[in-house]
Design an enzyme around this catalytic site. Structure first.
Site, PDB file in Angstrom:
ATOM      1  N   ASP A 305      -5.846  18.047  25.708  1.00  0.00           N
ATOM      2  CA  ASP A 305      -5.195  18.830  26.745  1.00  0.00           C
ATOM      3  C   ASP A 305      -5.688  20.270  26.629  1.00  0.00           C
ATOM      4  O   ASP A 305      -6.174  20.691  25.574  1.00  0.00           O
ATOM      5  CB  ASP A 305      -3.679  18.751  26.528  1.00  0.00           C
ATOM      6  N   ASP A 624       1.253  12.620  30.103  1.00  0.00           N
ATOM      7  CA  ASP A 624       0.241  12.245  29.113  1.00  0.00           C
ATOM      8  C   ASP A 624       0.580  10.947  28.391  1.00  0.00           C
ATOM      9  O   ASP A 624      -0.291  10.344  27.758  1.00  0.00           O
ATOM     10  CB  ASP A 624       0.089  13.353  28.055  1.00  0.00           C
ATOM     11  N   ASN A 686     -12.881  -8.886  -9.347  1.00  0.00           N
ATOM     12  CA  ASN A 686     -12.408 -10.271  -9.171  1.00  0.00           C
ATOM     13  C   ASN A 686     -13.558 -11.271  -9.221  1.00  0.00           C
ATOM     14  O   ASN A 686     -13.423 -12.359  -9.761  1.00  0.00           O
ATOM     15  CB  ASN A 686     -11.652 -10.395  -7.846  1.00  0.00           C
ATOM     16  N   ASN A 714      -5.897  -8.219 -14.666  1.00  0.00           N
ATOM     17  CA  ASN A 714      -5.470  -7.782 -13.338  1.00  0.00           C
ATOM     18  C   ASN A 714      -4.467  -6.645 -13.431  1.00  0.00           C
ATOM     19  O   ASN A 714      -4.483  -5.706 -12.631  1.00  0.00           O
ATOM     20  CB  ASN A 714      -4.868  -8.952 -12.559  1.00  0.00           C
ATOM     21  N   ASP A 718      -6.435  -3.628 -11.890  1.00  0.00           N
ATOM     22  CA  ASP A 718      -6.141  -3.621 -10.452  1.00  0.00           C
ATOM     23  C   ASP A 718      -5.058  -2.629 -10.063  1.00  0.00           C
ATOM     24  O   ASP A 718      -4.816  -2.410  -8.882  1.00  0.00           O
ATOM     25  CB  ASP A 718      -5.685  -5.016  -9.986  1.00  0.00           C
TER      26      ASP A 718
END
Length: 873
Positions: A305, A624, A686, A714, A718
């Site tokens: 705008d 808008d 993995n 893990n 992880d």
């Protein structure tokens, strides 16, 4: 006058109530359940069931918490968007003053019908689209529909005019506000037939699309599902061929398949997005929808705008031309500091310039606005004002601009009122287009005029020269002033004429005025917006301006903001003449879209999207909202934006600043880059784990890692390291790269190749560590411990490699992300505890390694990045 109650009831039955918006499409339960349709979520739910079946309750609980966290966040975001139409409906005026059976009554606005006669006055919300029958100085604020903040004057037109197109001077529109005067109108459209209703219809028709990240994660989910099935089948088949128990091999295959699932990925993505949202909030960007953070990063077109985003939305007098001289005013917007110069740079004492002083006095007298500051500004010298901050303004922005210009010259309302006492006033009217104030000035009575140049200039028979003398106006001199006014208009300045005369009474239509000056004002571009547009160009992001303003004004602002370089301008009317195919072909040529309506904005956004662009659309008014909702990223203005637009938007700028949006684009790019980094990390790890287990079984070796040890891996690798990787800072050249294509795959740029190769290296090094220690004659626990150390340490080294896709491990500062360093140290401590603490050794079936075993494990861990670095070269 008006309809009878019976006529109104009959029309109400056929036309329906005067309301807009529809009911919510989905209930809360349906929205919540819809969050579980994602493929990755389905895989995780399947993994949960299997984990419970295998007795891994802690694994199952972790996965369930991850799934629920994502579902709750998704539900909150989607449920919020369902309120958009409700907010639109709330803009309906609750009551209306309507003539029924010849009497003026107050009725519910929802019961208005076509043909009703209503009365409006300042402060009213207009309840329907009406043709104006009578107006007395009536002004309407139509910014919610047109985006332009200046109130629009309304005048009576043909009573039978039923065309409710936007920008008509004889039509008032549903949802707009009456700001001045009074009006009588005849209802010509109600409900969904109003301009506001048409916008509501557009919002209803716009469906929700997945963001690029959601599409990429869905693709990743499918890939993981296929990998899990292949791994499970391969391990099961290999074991059965070796003569292992069928059920045991099925369970082993399922266990390894679960190890292949990056169950930490959804949570890590969510955390990375949430952290980005937190950072963006500090930069005054409020994010409504989490995934829109990443979508910002692949923005290729920003539709902005004009008013308040590229410009300051603060009218400013930049020059004032008297009969003899041109004076310029520095200091944009409402800033306190500023100065007056003659010509471009000649310092001037305004009080010595009689014509300038009289013109500024005229502007002060003809103003009902007020300006004030907390600190009294200081005048370094006459014609220069110094002070911090901005003026606090109340009233009409045009009149406030005249007051601020006068203040820079040392002329204030208080100083003028000491000499000039107001006796009467003729207010500005849409038909007369001027304002007159009668006042006493010492022993003399005067009238000061402010208004349109084409109205006041013909009534001027004299002009004031620089010495304050009144000189007769010749035809040639009048033409010169008209040419000056036209030249100022061509530069997109709003021009007001200032004049005066001596008069004993208020006689606004009196001729023989004395011309004082032409004031030129503009809404200046923000300095930071100019820098933001340049930054977008560097980042290969196209910025276009969409405005309801006149084409000349829009082009002038675009030039000042640096938007029009090589681009063209087009109006909404010209857009109507183009087919969708023609627009799609040529839309790249345009950087300015002027005199556009809501339907044009929606069409522009859709055209860019059909060309494969990722579109970010900014807006503040209801007009808008459809385009904001249709865009890939809808951005609402936090200061000037309506509730409708804010609820339709994905992102809200708390300072209405384009530069803030560009910073958000940088954060979006950073988030996507970081997501790629930890996806690379998690999948490599993995793959390494799965390959270790799979090759061990295929080669007839003892089980390399026990299920509880895989769980430990893990847990250690992880969790925190992946999250810390998601907090990596943007790389220095991130805004120098072009945005990625909308159809670009998640693993583009060779990412999958790097993931697979690195996973293979991790798996092979782990197997090598296991077999080497086994050949030393060590116990099974010692071999598994060595393999565990190699697997975890090689993954923790790999997390530092994942910090950049373009630089190697040895070319980066290892301490560039201290959160990552801390996460790796914590993970290393957990591994050390599992290997060295006797109680933990029992749980994880580990043994304290000898120096030789530790050297072997760490040696194979270090070999992986060295080999990887050589290959990458």
């Amino acid at each position: 006058m008006g309809l009878t109650e019976k006529e109104a009831e009959e029309r109400l039955r056929t036309e329906g109530e005067n309301t807009i918006g529809g009911e919510r499409k989905s209930g809360p339960l349906r929205i919540f359940l819809g969050q579980f349709r994602d493929i990755m979520v389905m895989i995780l739910l399947g993994a949960t069931v299997i984990s419970v079946f295998l007795g891994e309750i802690s694994d199952a609980v972790t996965i369930i918490l991850i799934v629920l966290l994502n579902a709750v966040l998704g539900f909150i975001q989607e449920y919020r968007t369902e309120h958009t139409l409700e907010a639109l409906r709330s803009m309906t005026s609750p009551t209306a003053k309507c003539w029924r059976d010849g009497k003026l009554r107050e009725i519910a606005a929802s019961r208005l019908v076509k043909g009703d006669i209503i009365e409006l006055e300042a402060g009213d919300r207009i309840p329907a689209d009406c043709t104006v029958l009578r107006a007395a100085g009536f002004f309407s604020d139509e910014s919610v529909l047109t985006g332009e903040s200046v109130a629009v004057a309304k005048s009576a037109g043909a009573e039978d005019d039923t065309d409710n197109s936007l920008n008509k001077p004889n039509i008032v529109y549903f949802g707009a506000s009456a700001v001045k005067g009074s009006c009588r109108g005849k209802v010509i459209a109600t409900g969904m037939d109003t301009q506001m209703g048409k916008i509501s219809g557009m919002l209803t028709d716009i469906g929700r699309e997945q963001t690029p990240l959601q599409k990429r994660l869905a693709e990743l989910g499918k890939a993981v599902a296929i990998i899990c099935l292949i791994v499970c089948a391969a391990v099961f088949g290999a074991g059965v061929l070796r003569g292992e128990n069928v059920f045991d091999m099925l369970m082993t295959g399922i266990t390894i398949a679960i190890a292949a699932i990056p169950e930490g990925l959804p949570a890590t993505v969510t955390i990375a997005l949430a952290l980005a949202v937190s950072r963006m909030m500090k930069q005054k960007v409020l994010v409504n929808k989490l995934h829109s953070v990443e979508t910002l990063g692949c923005t290729s077109v920003i539709c902005s705008d004009k008013t308040g985003t590229i410009t300051e939305n603060k009218m400013t007098v930049t020059e004032l031309s008297t009969a003899d001289d041109d004076f310029f005013f520095s200091g944009m917007g409402y800033r306190v500091s500023g100065a007056v110069t003659k010509g471009e740079d000649t310092a001037v004492n305004p009080l010595a310039e009689r014509a300038l002083t009289e013109a500024l006095r005229c502007g002060v007298v003809c103003s009902t606005a007020e300006i004030s500051t907390q600190e009294t500004p200081k005048s370094r010298n006459r014609g220069s004002l110094a002070g911090r901050g901005e003026w606090s303004v109340t009233g009409d922005p045009t009149e406030a601009a005249l007051l601020i210009a006068a203040a820079k010259a040392g002329i204030t309302k208080s100083s003028v009122s000491e000499k000039c006492r107001t006796l009467g006033e003729f207010p500005f009217d849409s038909e007369t287009r001027f304002m007159a104030v009668h006042c006493s000035f010492g022993s003399e009575k005067r009238m000061y005029f402010k208004g349109a140049e084409e109205i006041l200039l013909p009534r001027c028979s004299q002009y004031m020269n620089g010495r304050g003398e009144k000189v007769p106006m010749t035809a040639a001199f009048r033409r010169r002033l008209e040419e000056k006014a036209a030249e100022m208009s061509d530069r997109a300045l709003r021009v007001l004429a200032l004049a005066m005369c001596v008069s004993d009474d208020l006689a606004p239509y009196r001729g023989s005025l004395v011309f004082l000056g032409l004031a030129g004002m503009t809404d200046p571009p923000r300095e930071e917006a100019k820098a933001a547009i340049r930054r977008c160009a560097t980042a290969s992001v196209k910025t276009v301006m969409i405005t309801g303003d006149h084409k000349n004004t829009a082009v002038a602002v675009a030039k000042k903001a640096g938007l029009l370089k090589g681009g063209m301008a087009i109006t909404g009317e010209e857009l109507n003449m183009l087919s969708d195919e023609e627009l799609d072909r040529d839309i790249g040529k345009y950087t300015v879209f002027a005199r556009v309506e809501p339907v044009h904005k929606l069409r522009i956004v859709r055209s860019f999207k059909r060309r494969g662009e990722i579109v970010t659309m900014t807006g503040d008014g209801v007009n808008d909202a459809p385009a904001v909702k249709e865009a890939d990223v809808g951005v609402a203005m936090g200061v000037t934006g309506t509730d409708v637009t804010k609820q339709a938007a994905d992102v809200i700028l708390m300072d209405d600043n384009l530069a803030t949006l560009v910073s958000a684009v940088e954060q979006g790019r950073c988030v996507y880059a970081n997501i790629r980094k930890f996806v690379r990390y998690l999948l490599s790890c993995n793959i390494g784990e799965v390959l270790t287990m799979f090759l061990g079984i295929v080669m007839g070796m003892p089980i390399v890692l026990l299920p509880v040890q895989i769980l430990l891996v893990n847990l250690v690798t992880d969790g925190l390291p992946a999250i810390a990787l998601g907090m990596e800072r943007p790389e220095s050249d991130i805004m120098s790269r072009p945005p990625r294509r909308s159809d670009e795959g998640f693993f583009a740029g060779g990412l999958m190749w790097r993931i697979v190769i690195r996973g293979i290296f991790i798996g092979l090094s782990t197997l090598a560590s296991f077999t080497t220690v086994m050949h030393l004659g060590s116990s099974a626990e010692a071999c598994r411990t060595a393999a565990l150390i190699t697997l975890v340490v090689s993954q923790l080294i790999h997390v530092f490699e994942c910090r950049s896709e373009s630089r190697s491990l040895f070319s980066m500062n290892p301490f560039g992300n201290m959160k990552l360093v801390g996460a790796v140290l914590v993970s290393g401590a957990v591994l050390a505890a599992a290997v060295l603490v006797p109680q933990m050794q029992v749980i994880f079936s580990t043994a304290a390694p000898s120096m030789a075993e530790l050297f072997i494990a760490l040696g194979f861990s270090a070999a992986v990045p060295l080999v990887s670095s050589v290959i990458s070269r």
